[in-house]
Design an enzyme around this catalytic site. Structure first.
Site, PDB file in Angstrom:
ATOM      1  N   ARG A  69      37.207  -4.842 -64.656  1.00  0.00           N
ATOM      2  CA  ARG A  69      36.402  -3.940 -64.007  1.00  0.00           C
ATOM      3  C   ARG A  69      36.824  -2.463 -64.482  1.00  0.00           C
ATOM      4  O   ARG A  69      38.081  -2.228 -64.786  1.00  0.00           O
ATOM      5  CB  ARG A  69      36.643  -4.238 -62.739  1.00  0.00           C
ATOM      6  CG  ARG A  69      35.911  -5.384 -62.144  1.00  0.00           C
ATOM      7  CD  ARG A  69      36.167  -5.324 -60.511  1.00  0.00           C
ATOM      8  NE  ARG A  69      37.313  -5.871 -60.131  1.00  0.00           N
ATOM      9  CZ  ARG A  69      38.499  -5.015 -59.511  1.00  0.00           C
ATOM     10  NH1 ARG A  69      38.085  -3.667 -59.706  1.00  0.00           N
ATOM     11  NH2 ARG A  69      39.593  -5.384 -59.435  1.00  0.00           N
ATOM     12  N   TYR A 197      31.386  -7.620 -68.573  1.00  0.00           N
ATOM     13  CA  TYR A 197      32.763  -8.468 -68.064  1.00  0.00           C
ATOM     14  C   TYR A 197      32.270  -8.708 -66.403  1.00  0.00           C
ATOM     15  O   TYR A 197      31.602  -7.701 -65.938  1.00  0.00           O
ATOM     16  CB  TYR A 197      33.886  -7.320 -68.130  1.00  0.00           C
ATOM     17  CG  TYR A 197      34.917  -8.002 -67.021  1.00  0.00           C
ATOM     18  CD1 TYR A 197      35.644  -9.140 -67.552  1.00  0.00           C
ATOM     19  CD2 TYR A 197      35.045  -7.524 -65.962  1.00  0.00           C
ATOM     20  CE1 TYR A 197      36.469  -9.578 -66.615  1.00  0.00           C
ATOM     21  CE2 TYR A 197      36.109  -8.118 -64.810  1.00  0.00           C
ATOM     22  CZ  TYR A 197      36.670  -9.156 -65.345  1.00  0.00           C
ATOM     23  OH  TYR A 197      37.549  -9.734 -64.473  1.00  0.00           O
ATOM     24  N   GLY A 198      32.553  -9.563 -66.043  1.00  0.00           N
ATOM     25  CA  GLY A 198      32.567 -10.191 -64.603  1.00  0.00           C
ATOM     26  C   GLY A 198      31.969  -9.180 -63.538  1.00  0.00           C
ATOM     27  O   GLY A 198      31.064  -8.957 -63.165  1.00  0.00           O
ATOM     28  N   LYS A 206      30.862  -8.177 -56.828  1.00  0.00           N
ATOM     29  CA  LYS A 206      31.546  -7.198 -56.192  1.00  0.00           C
ATOM     30  C   LYS A 206      30.538  -6.065 -55.982  1.00  0.00           C
ATOM     31  O   LYS A 206      30.681  -5.525 -54.695  1.00  0.00           O
ATOM     32  CB  LYS A 206      32.649  -6.537 -57.176  1.00  0.00           C
ATOM     33  CG  LYS A 206      33.586  -7.390 -57.802  1.00  0.00           C
ATOM     34  CD  LYS A 206      34.496  -8.017 -56.492  1.00  0.00           C
ATOM     35  CE  LYS A 206      35.771  -8.765 -57.311  1.00  0.00           C
ATOM     36  NZ  LYS A 206      36.475  -9.303 -56.111  1.00  0.00           N
ATOM     37  N   HIS A 226      36.886  -8.482 -49.075  1.00  0.00           N
ATOM     38  CA  HIS A 226      37.662  -8.793 -50.115  1.00  0.00           C
ATOM     39  C   HIS A 226      38.677 -10.072 -49.746  1.00  0.00           C
ATOM     40  O   HIS A 226      39.811  -9.862 -49.759  1.00  0.00           O
ATOM     41  CB  HIS A 226      38.280  -8.062 -50.919  1.00  0.00           C
ATOM     42  CG  HIS A 226      38.639  -8.208 -52.159  1.00  0.00           C
ATOM     43  ND1 HIS A 226      39.624  -7.796 -52.878  1.00  0.00           N
ATOM     44  CD2 HIS A 226      38.131  -9.189 -53.017  1.00  0.00           C
ATOM     45  CE1 HIS A 226      39.845  -8.337 -54.170  1.00  0.00           C
ATOM     46  NE2 HIS A 226      38.931  -9.195 -54.354  1.00  0.00           N
ATOM     47  N   SER A 248      43.124  -7.761 -56.068  1.00  0.00           N
ATOM     48  CA  SER A 248      42.828  -8.807 -57.238  1.00  0.00           C
ATOM     49  C   SER A 248      44.022  -9.285 -57.739  1.00  0.00           C
ATOM     50  O   SER A 248      45.037  -8.485 -57.993  1.00  0.00           O
ATOM     51  CB  SER A 248      41.821  -7.795 -57.989  1.00  0.00           C
ATOM     52  OG  SER A 248      40.793  -7.290 -57.684  1.00  0.00           O
ATOM     53  N   ALA A 249      43.964 -10.388 -58.316  1.00  0.00           N
ATOM     54  CA  ALA A 249      44.995 -10.899 -59.115  1.00  0.00           C
ATOM     55  C   ALA A 249      46.521 -11.138 -58.223  1.00  0.00           C
ATOM     56  O   ALA A 249      47.605 -10.673 -58.925  1.00  0.00           O
ATOM     57  CB  ALA A 249      45.340 -10.176 -60.326  1.00  0.00           C
ATOM     58  N   CYS A 250      46.281 -11.324 -56.960  1.00  0.00           N
ATOM     59  CA  CYS A 250      47.343 -11.427 -56.247  1.00  0.00           C
ATOM     60  C   CYS A 250      47.431 -12.767 -55.191  1.00  0.00           C
ATOM     61  O   CYS A 250      48.312 -12.989 -54.474  1.00  0.00           O
ATOM     62  CB  CYS A 250      47.507 -10.287 -55.069  1.00  0.00           C
ATOM     63  SG  CYS A 250      47.961  -8.660 -55.663  1.00  0.00           S
ATOM     64  N   LYS A 252      44.989 -15.015 -54.429  1.00  0.00           N
ATOM     65  CA  LYS A 252      43.809 -15.527 -53.400  1.00  0.00           C
ATOM     66  C   LYS A 252      43.304 -17.152 -53.783  1.00  0.00           C
ATOM     67  O   LYS A 252      43.326 -17.837 -52.747  1.00  0.00           O
ATOM     68  CB  LYS A 252      42.664 -14.506 -53.269  1.00  0.00           C
ATOM     69  CG  LYS A 252      42.961 -13.449 -52.602  1.00  0.00           C
ATOM     70  CD  LYS A 252      41.592 -12.749 -51.779  1.00  0.00           C
ATOM     71  CE  LYS A 252      40.783 -12.480 -52.922  1.00  0.00           C
ATOM     72  NZ  LYS A 252      41.127 -11.354 -53.646  1.00  0.00           N
ATOM     73  N   THR A 253      43.013 -17.075 -54.925  1.00  0.00           N
ATOM     74  CA  THR A 253      42.809 -18.480 -55.383  1.00  0.00           C
ATOM     75  C   THR A 253      43.834 -19.561 -55.138  1.00  0.00           C
ATOM     76  O   THR A 253      43.454 -20.616 -54.556  1.00  0.00           O
ATOM     77  CB  THR A 253      42.164 -18.476 -56.827  1.00  0.00           C
ATOM     78  OG1 THR A 253      41.213 -17.307 -56.837  1.00  0.00           O
ATOM     79  CG2 THR A 253      41.473 -19.768 -57.216  1.00  0.00           C
ATOM     80  N   ASP A 275      37.439 -15.182 -52.436  1.00  0.00           N
ATOM     81  CA  ASP A 275      37.472 -13.882 -52.954  1.00  0.00           C
ATOM     82  C   ASP A 275      36.603 -13.114 -52.036  1.00  0.00           C
ATOM     83  O   ASP A 275      37.045 -11.775 -51.575  1.00  0.00           O
ATOM     84  CB  ASP A 275      36.743 -13.830 -54.316  1.00  0.00           C
ATOM     85  CG  ASP A 275      36.871 -12.411 -55.026  1.00  0.00           C
ATOM     86  OD1 ASP A 275      37.970 -11.946 -54.963  1.00  0.00           O
ATOM     87  OD2 ASP A 275      35.917 -11.859 -55.557  1.00  0.00           O
ATOM     88  N   ASN A 364      43.922 -10.673 -68.057  1.00  0.00           N
ATOM     89  CA  ASN A 364      42.615 -10.978 -66.906  1.00  0.00           C
ATOM     90  C   ASN A 364      41.565 -11.781 -67.484  1.00  0.00           C
ATOM     91  O   ASN A 364      40.564 -11.986 -67.133  1.00  0.00           O
ATOM     92  CB  ASN A 364      42.179  -9.675 -66.653  1.00  0.00           C
ATOM     93  CG  ASN A 364      41.091  -9.609 -65.480  1.00  0.00           C
ATOM     94  OD1 ASN A 364      41.438 -10.060 -64.445  1.00  0.00           O
ATOM     95  ND2 ASN A 364      40.054  -8.875 -65.613  1.00  0.00           N
ATOM     96  N   ARG A 366      39.469 -15.559 -67.443  1.00  0.00           N
ATOM     97  CA  ARG A 366      38.943 -15.781 -66.272  1.00  0.00           C
ATOM     98  C   ARG A 366      38.470 -17.481 -66.708  1.00  0.00           C
ATOM     99  O   ARG A 366      38.004 -17.716 -67.620  1.00  0.00           O
ATOM    100  CB  ARG A 366      37.772 -15.186 -65.832  1.00  0.00           C
ATOM    101  CG  ARG A 366      38.397 -13.757 -65.349  1.00  0.00           C
ATOM    102  CD  ARG A 366      39.029 -13.684 -63.971  1.00  0.00           C
ATOM    103  NE  ARG A 366      39.402 -12.171 -63.842  1.00  0.00           N
ATOM    104  CZ  ARG A 366      39.201 -12.015 -62.384  1.00  0.00           C
ATOM    105  NH1 ARG A 366      38.944 -12.440 -61.276  1.00  0.00           N
ATOM    106  NH2 ARG A 366      39.759 -10.547 -62.133  1.00  0.00           N
ATOM    107  N   GLY A 491      52.690 -23.517 -52.985  1.00  0.00           N
ATOM    108  CA  GLY A 491      52.392 -24.499 -51.891  1.00  0.00           C
ATOM    109  C   GLY A 491      53.581 -24.083 -50.739  1.00  0.00           C
ATOM    110  O   GLY A 491      53.198 -24.338 -49.752  1.00  0.00           O
ATOM    111  N   ASN A 493      53.959 -21.293 -49.346  1.00  0.00           N
ATOM    112  CA  ASN A 493      53.252 -20.495 -48.597  1.00  0.00           C
ATOM    113  C   ASN A 493      52.644 -21.095 -47.175  1.00  0.00           C
ATOM    114  O   ASN A 493      52.367 -20.530 -45.938  1.00  0.00           O
ATOM    115  CB  ASN A 493      52.237 -19.529 -49.110  1.00  0.00           C
ATOM    116  CG  ASN A 493      52.829 -18.682 -50.152  1.00  0.00           C
ATOM    117  OD1 ASN A 493      53.977 -18.456 -50.088  1.00  0.00           O
ATOM    118  ND2 ASN A 493      51.969 -18.311 -51.442  1.00  0.00           N
TER     119      ASN A 493
HETATM  120  C1  OXD Z   1      38.588  -9.054 -58.814  1.00  0.00           C
HETATM  121  C2  OXD Z   1      37.644 -10.562 -59.060  1.00  0.00           C
HETATM  122  O1  OXD Z   1      38.791  -8.461 -59.920  1.00  0.00           O
HETATM  123  O2  OXD Z   1      37.962 -11.131 -57.939  1.00  0.00           O
HETATM  124  O3  OXD Z   1      38.830  -8.807 -57.575  1.00  0.00           O
HETATM  125  O4  OXD Z   1      37.118 -10.572 -60.071  1.00  0.00           O
HETATM  126 MN    MN Z   2      38.452 -10.238 -56.154  1.00  0.00          MN
END
Ligand code: OXD
Ligand code: MN
Length: 586
Positions: A69, A197-198, A206, A226, A248-250, A252-253, A275, A364, A366, A491, A493
């Site tokens: 992004r 890009y995404g 977003k 978010h 982002s990238a912390c 969540k998934t 997300d 990054n 994906r 796990g 967590n």
């Molecule tokens: C982000 C995403 O960048 O979810 O937060 O792609």
């Molecule tokens: Mn995100």
């Protein structure tokens, strides 16, 4: 192509501006998808992966200058600059339209214009919202088909009189000098140019579901956040739902698909979303969440059977990979995946892998995959009314300062806790990685209006709920003096989630500190985890000197928003400061 005159006229006007060779209205069918895939295989924008291991999976390599992004090129164009706030880049709407329309003029010559009607949210949900994206990228269509509910049914939804967000997208020439992502919340309109890009190009995500939706949510009394959404089922079969916001990238998934450790027999985590959450006050005074998305657009590096087995099982078929590396036998590969680095690896740019040129997969890189394929996907994920949220969790990536977990004292303190989140930057956005920045509610890149108004909106929501969620803050990333992570994460967590659920039920031991309730050493369930007492103490420590400095920084940050900052937030600053001062004086 549609009975909706407003939509038909807009598409016609855009076609005459962009001059495509043809206009294709997407129906979202399998046959349509196959045709698009064939086109992309032919022109080289997709590569077929090994069908024996990755059935119906493809690799896309983006332009090397277009891999994340672009926050510095993302604008919120409100009539009044103050409404966009210091948290957004702003441009006057007339100027932004002029700029974008000049870029769009003739930009689709020789290309097909795809018209994608889409729905964000489950079919038949009163909370779902429609949009239409116009794009010249078949890759965008293929990704939108996974991430949103696209095609005929979404078009019928619009034709039955529902409003829709308009999104214009062209990859242009992928020139970073001619790249802009513009939002016009007052017109429910998005204009994106120059990136494939995404987050810059899949406009339902977003741009619509966060920036435009957050604006709509404020005027209509709900929240677009978010946040991941998960359900935690205990051994007795009771499920508690939580929503959690992380930058982002912390992770969540990973958290959304968590597999509990062996000692947690009978506990299960159900994934509703990874997300974005749309949160509405329900008729019973609770807060209800839907996931507006239908798929996952997750960060590949670091994903493995160890860190996220549910995700790995989701990924084996019908997935699009972007900017990962390629093994000689046609499999996707990235740093942190289970298989060791093979001989003859091709890097994300299609070059023979040479470590001196950087990682094999872009940090990054994906995957795009349907949520339906996830083994932990919740049966409630498509429930039109959403799931009731008992806890909201905020988190950041902080190597120091923030304890593993703490609970806000009440809603107003919870809003302060979210508003003061800070995190180290990641590769999800262009720019320097590892810099601590304030990222309120993990919405810094995504809030479509002035943060001060956003915090005020959050403040109004709690008192409207008879049963507001409890609010927590977590930090999986605290490090020791040698730079090693103190907490194993992934796990494990689950132990923190269990404490949170117990606190929601009025159980579990905690200590009151100026920043909130921190678990008592005996409060966390540590069965089967080998962790030293002093490590645990370091993880849970709230150092008054460090927090005094942190409060200075938070106060300075709030001051950037001037007189619009809600008084309630400033009162929290004062209360915490004075409690810390008494601790320091004692
Ligand atoms: C982000 C995403 O960048 O979810 O937060 O792609
Ligand atoms: Mn995100």
């Amino acid at each position: 192509m549609t009975s909706n005159l407003e939509l038909a006229t807009w598409v016609e006007q855009m076609a005459s501006l962009m001059q495509p060779e043809a206009v294709h209205w997407c129906d979202g069918s399998e046959a349509e998808n196959q045709t698009l895939v064939e086109t992309m295989l032919k022109d080289g924008s997709l590569l077929k992966l090994n069908p024996e291991t990755h059935l119906n999976c493809y690799l896309h390599r983006s332009d090397p200058s277009d891999v994340a992004r672009v926050e510095h090129l993302t604008f919120v164009c409100t009539r009044n600059q103050e409404d966009a706030g210091p948290n957004n880049n702003w441009m006057a709407p007339e100027e932004a339209h002029r700029k974008m329309d000049a870029l769009y003029a003739g930009c689709m010559r020789g290309r097909v214009m795809y018209v994608i009607p889409y729905l964000m949210g489950p079919y038949d949900s009163p909370y779902s919202r429609a949009g239409v994206e116009i794009t010249d990228s078949p890759y965008v269509v293929a990704n939108m088909r996974i991430m949103a509910r696209i095609g005929t049914r979404a078009l019928r939804h619009i034709e039955s009189g529902n409003s829709f967000v308009r999104g214009l997208h062209s990859v242009g020439e992928l020139d970073p000098e001619r790249r802009f992502i513009m939002h016009f919340p007052e017109e429910l309109l998005i204009k994106s140019f120059g990136s494939g890009y995404g987050g810059n190009a899949l406009l339902g995500k977003k741009c619509h579901a966060l920036r435009i939706a957050s604006w709509q949510a404020r005027t209509e009394g709900w929240l677009a956040e978010h946040m991941l959404i998960l359900g935690l089922e205990d051994p007795a079969g009771n499920t508690t739902y939580v929503a959690a916001a992380f930058p982002s990238a912390c992770g969540k998934t990973n958290l959304a698909m968590l597999v509990p450790p062996a000692a947690f027999k009978g506990w299960k985590v159900w994934t509703v979303g990874d997300d974005i959450a749309w949160l509405h006050p329900g008729p019973d005074g609770r807060l209800y969440a839907i996931n507006p998305e239908a798929g996952f657009f997750g960060v590949a590096p670091g994903t493995s059977m160890k860190t996220n087995p549910n995700c790995m099982s989701t990924l084996g078929r019908n997935a699009i990979y972007t900017n990962v590396a390629l093994t000689p036998d046609g499999k996707p590969w990235w740093e942190g995946i289970d298989d060791p680095e093979p001989e003859g690896l091709t890097d994300w740019q299609g070059r023979s892998f040479d470590r001196s040129q950087g990682p094999a997969a872009h940090p990054n890189s994906r995957f795009t995959v349907s949520a339906q394929q996830c083994p932990s996907y919740s049966v409630e994920a498509n429930s039109p009314g959403g799931v009731p949220i008992s806890a909201i969790i905020f988190g950041g990536r902080r190597s120091s300062v923030a304890p593993l977990v703490y609970e806000a004292l009440d809603w107003a303190h919870g809003v302060f806790t979210g508003a003061s989140v800070a995190s180290e930057t990641t590769a999800a956005a262009v720019g320097q990685v590892g810099q601590v920045r304030r990222d309120p509610m993990a919405m810094k890149p995504f809030c479509g209006y002035n943060f001060a108004d956003y915090w005020a909106h959050w403040n109004t929501l709690g008192p409207r709920l008879a049963h507001p969620p409890k609010v927590f803050h977590v930090n999986w990333f605290r490090k020791d003096a040698e730079g090693r992570y103190l907490w194993p994460g992934f796990g494990e967590n689950m132990r923190v989630l269990k404490w949170i659920v117990e606190r929601c039920a009025g159980e579990a031991a905690a200590l009151r500190t100026p920043i909130g309730h921190v678990p008592d050493l005996s409060g966390l369930d540590l069965a089967g985890l080998d962790i030293r007492r002093n490590t645990l103490e370091a993880l849970l420590a709230v150092d008054p000197t460090v927090w005094h400095r942190e409060m200075e920084e938070i106060a300075q940050y709030f001051a950037e928003f001037g007189a619009r900052v809600p008084e309630a937030l400033l009162q929290q600053v004062e209360r915490i400061r004075s409690e810390l001062a008494s601790q320091l004086a004692a």
